[in-house]
Scaffold this motif. Sequence first.
Motif, PDB file in Angstrom:
ATOM      1  N   SER A  16      -9.104  17.816  27.309  1.00  0.00           N
ATOM      2  CA  SER A  16      -8.705  19.219  27.447  1.00  0.00           C
ATOM      3  C   SER A  16      -7.656  19.385  28.537  1.00  0.00           C
ATOM      4  O   SER A  16      -6.697  20.145  28.384  1.00  0.00           O
ATOM      5  CB  SER A  16      -9.923  20.098  27.734  1.00  0.00           C
ATOM      6  OG  SER A  16     -10.727  20.185  26.578  1.00  0.00           O
ATOM      7  N   ASP A  43     -11.650  26.733  29.178  1.00  0.00           N
ATOM      8  CA  ASP A  43     -11.693  27.378  27.854  1.00  0.00           C
ATOM      9  C   ASP A  43     -11.460  26.372  26.741  1.00  0.00           C
ATOM     10  O   ASP A  43     -12.139  26.391  25.714  1.00  0.00           O
ATOM     11  CB  ASP A  43     -10.650  28.493  27.755  1.00  0.00           C
ATOM     12  CG  ASP A  43     -11.001  29.712  28.577  1.00  0.00           C
ATOM     13  OD1 ASP A  43     -12.174  29.842  29.004  1.00  0.00           O
ATOM     14  OD2 ASP A  43     -10.092  30.539  28.806  1.00  0.00           O
ATOM     15  N   ASP A  44     -10.480  25.492  26.931  1.00  0.00           N
ATOM     16  CA  ASP A  44     -10.185  24.484  25.919  1.00  0.00           C
ATOM     17  C   ASP A  44     -11.382  23.551  25.738  1.00  0.00           C
ATOM     18  O   ASP A  44     -11.750  23.215  24.612  1.00  0.00           O
ATOM     19  CB  ASP A  44      -8.930  23.688  26.301  1.00  0.00           C
ATOM     20  CG  ASP A  44      -8.472  22.799  25.168  1.00  0.00           C
ATOM     21  OD1 ASP A  44      -7.799  23.307  24.249  1.00  0.00           O
ATOM     22  OD2 ASP A  44      -8.803  21.585  25.192  1.00  0.00           O
ATOM     23  N   ALA A  46     -14.519  24.210  26.292  1.00  0.00           N
ATOM     24  CA  ALA A  46     -15.597  24.941  25.609  1.00  0.00           C
ATOM     25  C   ALA A  46     -15.357  24.965  24.105  1.00  0.00           C
ATOM     26  O   ALA A  46     -16.285  24.740  23.317  1.00  0.00           O
ATOM     27  CB  ALA A  46     -15.700  26.364  26.155  1.00  0.00           C
ATOM     28  N   ARG A  47     -14.113  25.218  23.695  1.00  0.00           N
ATOM     29  CA  ARG A  47     -13.783  25.213  22.256  1.00  0.00           C
ATOM     30  C   ARG A  47     -13.962  23.809  21.666  1.00  0.00           C
ATOM     31  O   ARG A  47     -14.469  23.652  20.553  1.00  0.00           O
ATOM     32  CB  ARG A  47     -12.359  25.706  22.036  1.00  0.00           C
ATOM     33  CG  ARG A  47     -12.218  27.201  22.125  1.00  0.00           C
ATOM     34  CD  ARG A  47     -10.866  27.692  21.667  1.00  0.00           C
ATOM     35  NE  ARG A  47      -9.777  27.122  22.438  1.00  0.00           N
ATOM     36  CZ  ARG A  47      -9.342  27.602  23.608  1.00  0.00           C
ATOM     37  NH1 ARG A  47      -9.913  28.658  24.135  1.00  0.00           N
ATOM     38  NH2 ARG A  47      -8.331  27.039  24.234  1.00  0.00           N
ATOM     39  N   ARG A  48     -13.574  22.792  22.409  1.00  0.00           N
ATOM     40  CA  ARG A  48     -13.697  21.412  21.924  1.00  0.00           C
ATOM     41  C   ARG A  48     -15.166  21.027  21.779  1.00  0.00           C
ATOM     42  O   ARG A  48     -15.553  20.379  20.808  1.00  0.00           O
ATOM     43  CB  ARG A  48     -12.967  20.468  22.872  1.00  0.00           C
ATOM     44  CG  ARG A  48     -12.729  19.097  22.301  1.00  0.00           C
ATOM     45  CD  ARG A  48     -11.716  18.328  23.109  1.00  0.00           C
ATOM     46  NE  ARG A  48     -10.413  18.976  23.146  1.00  0.00           N
ATOM     47  CZ  ARG A  48      -9.494  18.888  22.196  1.00  0.00           C
ATOM     48  NH1 ARG A  48      -9.739  18.190  21.110  1.00  0.00           N
ATOM     49  NH2 ARG A  48      -8.339  19.485  22.316  1.00  0.00           N
ATOM     50  N   ARG A  49     -16.004  21.421  22.740  1.00  0.00           N
ATOM     51  CA  ARG A  49     -17.448  21.135  22.628  1.00  0.00           C
ATOM     52  C   ARG A  49     -18.047  21.830  21.408  1.00  0.00           C
ATOM     53  O   ARG A  49     -18.876  21.262  20.706  1.00  0.00           O
ATOM     54  CB  ARG A  49     -18.177  21.576  23.895  1.00  0.00           C
ATOM     55  CG  ARG A  49     -18.055  20.593  25.012  1.00  0.00           C
ATOM     56  CD  ARG A  49     -18.995  20.925  26.170  1.00  0.00           C
ATOM     57  NE  ARG A  49     -18.546  20.221  27.341  1.00  0.00           N
ATOM     58  CZ  ARG A  49     -17.646  20.678  28.210  1.00  0.00           C
ATOM     59  NH1 ARG A  49     -17.135  21.882  28.059  1.00  0.00           N
ATOM     60  NH2 ARG A  49     -17.274  19.957  29.234  1.00  0.00           N
ATOM     61  N   GLU A  50     -17.617  23.067  21.176  1.00  0.00           N
ATOM     62  CA  GLU A  50     -18.089  23.790  19.991  1.00  0.00           C
ATOM     63  C   GLU A  50     -17.666  23.050  18.724  1.00  0.00           C
ATOM     64  O   GLU A  50     -18.444  22.883  17.796  1.00  0.00           O
ATOM     65  CB  GLU A  50     -17.530  25.210  19.999  1.00  0.00           C
ATOM     66  CG  GLU A  50     -18.029  26.062  18.855  1.00  0.00           C
ATOM     67  CD  GLU A  50     -17.476  27.480  18.905  1.00  0.00           C
ATOM     68  OE1 GLU A  50     -17.462  28.114  17.842  1.00  0.00           O
ATOM     69  OE2 GLU A  50     -17.072  27.939  19.979  1.00  0.00           O
ATOM     70  N   TRP A  51     -16.428  22.578  18.702  1.00  0.00           N
ATOM     71  CA  TRP A  51     -15.907  21.824  17.560  1.00  0.00           C
ATOM     72  C   TRP A  51     -16.739  20.567  17.322  1.00  0.00           C
ATOM     73  O   TRP A  51     -17.114  20.261  16.196  1.00  0.00           O
ATOM     74  CB  TRP A  51     -14.443  21.467  17.828  1.00  0.00           C
ATOM     75  CG  TRP A  51     -13.841  20.548  16.830  1.00  0.00           C
ATOM     76  CD1 TRP A  51     -13.539  19.233  17.016  1.00  0.00           C
ATOM     77  CD2 TRP A  51     -13.452  20.848  15.488  1.00  0.00           C
ATOM     78  NE1 TRP A  51     -12.991  18.706  15.885  1.00  0.00           N
ATOM     79  CE2 TRP A  51     -12.928  19.673  14.934  1.00  0.00           C
ATOM     80  CE3 TRP A  51     -13.505  22.001  14.718  1.00  0.00           C
ATOM     81  CZ2 TRP A  51     -12.454  19.616  13.631  1.00  0.00           C
ATOM     82  CZ3 TRP A  51     -13.026  21.941  13.420  1.00  0.00           C
ATOM     83  CH2 TRP A  51     -12.514  20.762  12.896  1.00  0.00           C
ATOM     84  N   SER A  53     -19.772  20.108  17.995  1.00  0.00           N
ATOM     85  CA  SER A  53     -21.129  20.437  17.574  1.00  0.00           C
ATOM     86  C   SER A  53     -21.240  20.785  16.091  1.00  0.00           C
ATOM     87  O   SER A  53     -22.341  20.879  15.569  1.00  0.00           O
ATOM     88  CB  SER A  53     -21.669  21.595  18.420  1.00  0.00           C
ATOM     89  OG  SER A  53     -21.040  22.808  18.051  1.00  0.00           O
ATOM     90  N   LEU A  54     -20.110  20.983  15.416  1.00  0.00           N
ATOM     91  CA  LEU A  54     -20.159  21.328  13.994  1.00  0.00           C
ATOM     92  C   LEU A  54     -20.672  20.131  13.195  1.00  0.00           C
ATOM     93  O   LEU A  54     -20.095  19.052  13.235  1.00  0.00           O
ATOM     94  CB  LEU A  54     -18.772  21.743  13.495  1.00  0.00           C
ATOM     95  CG  LEU A  54     -18.180  22.991  14.139  1.00  0.00           C
ATOM     96  CD1 LEU A  54     -16.760  23.212  13.648  1.00  0.00           C
ATOM     97  CD2 LEU A  54     -19.047  24.202  13.868  1.00  0.00           C
ATOM     98  N   ARG A  57     -18.014  18.712  10.208  1.00  0.00           N
ATOM     99  CA  ARG A  57     -16.570  18.623  10.390  1.00  0.00           C
ATOM    100  C   ARG A  57     -16.076  17.321   9.778  1.00  0.00           C
ATOM    101  O   ARG A  57     -16.792  16.322   9.762  1.00  0.00           O
ATOM    102  CB  ARG A  57     -16.180  18.766  11.858  1.00  0.00           C
ATOM    103  CG  ARG A  57     -16.616  17.653  12.743  1.00  0.00           C
ATOM    104  CD  ARG A  57     -16.230  17.982  14.183  1.00  0.00           C
ATOM    105  NE  ARG A  57     -16.799  17.016  15.082  1.00  0.00           N
ATOM    106  CZ  ARG A  57     -16.197  15.902  15.454  1.00  0.00           C
ATOM    107  NH1 ARG A  57     -14.982  15.641  15.034  1.00  0.00           N
ATOM    108  NH2 ARG A  57     -16.794  15.047  16.247  1.00  0.00           N
TER     109      ARG A  57
END
Length: 99
Positions: A16, A43-44, A46-51, A53-54, A57
Amino acid sequence: MVHVRKMNGTDVEAVSAIRVRGWQSAYAGILPRSYLEAMTVEDDAARRREWFSLPHRRSVDLVAVDGANRWGGSTTGRPGARCPTCVRGRSTRCTCVPA
């Protein structure tokens, strides 16, 4: 020697940081300064961790490392052949700057 491997959770912050710095440098004078200055590693990440967790994907995310240094590299989408330097033709998008 640079080694390319699958990215994991311990790489998120470093990747990130590379991504945010890369965008801020590459798009200075192209994108609005306020947009680039508003980008944060937190912020980046957090978005990457969310990604990550999918559960379903379909991307392969890679990182180039040299010892303890992460040089960056993240792929999204289906593997392609756009970045032979970073991942030997296995990345569709890559950002490379020293960590």
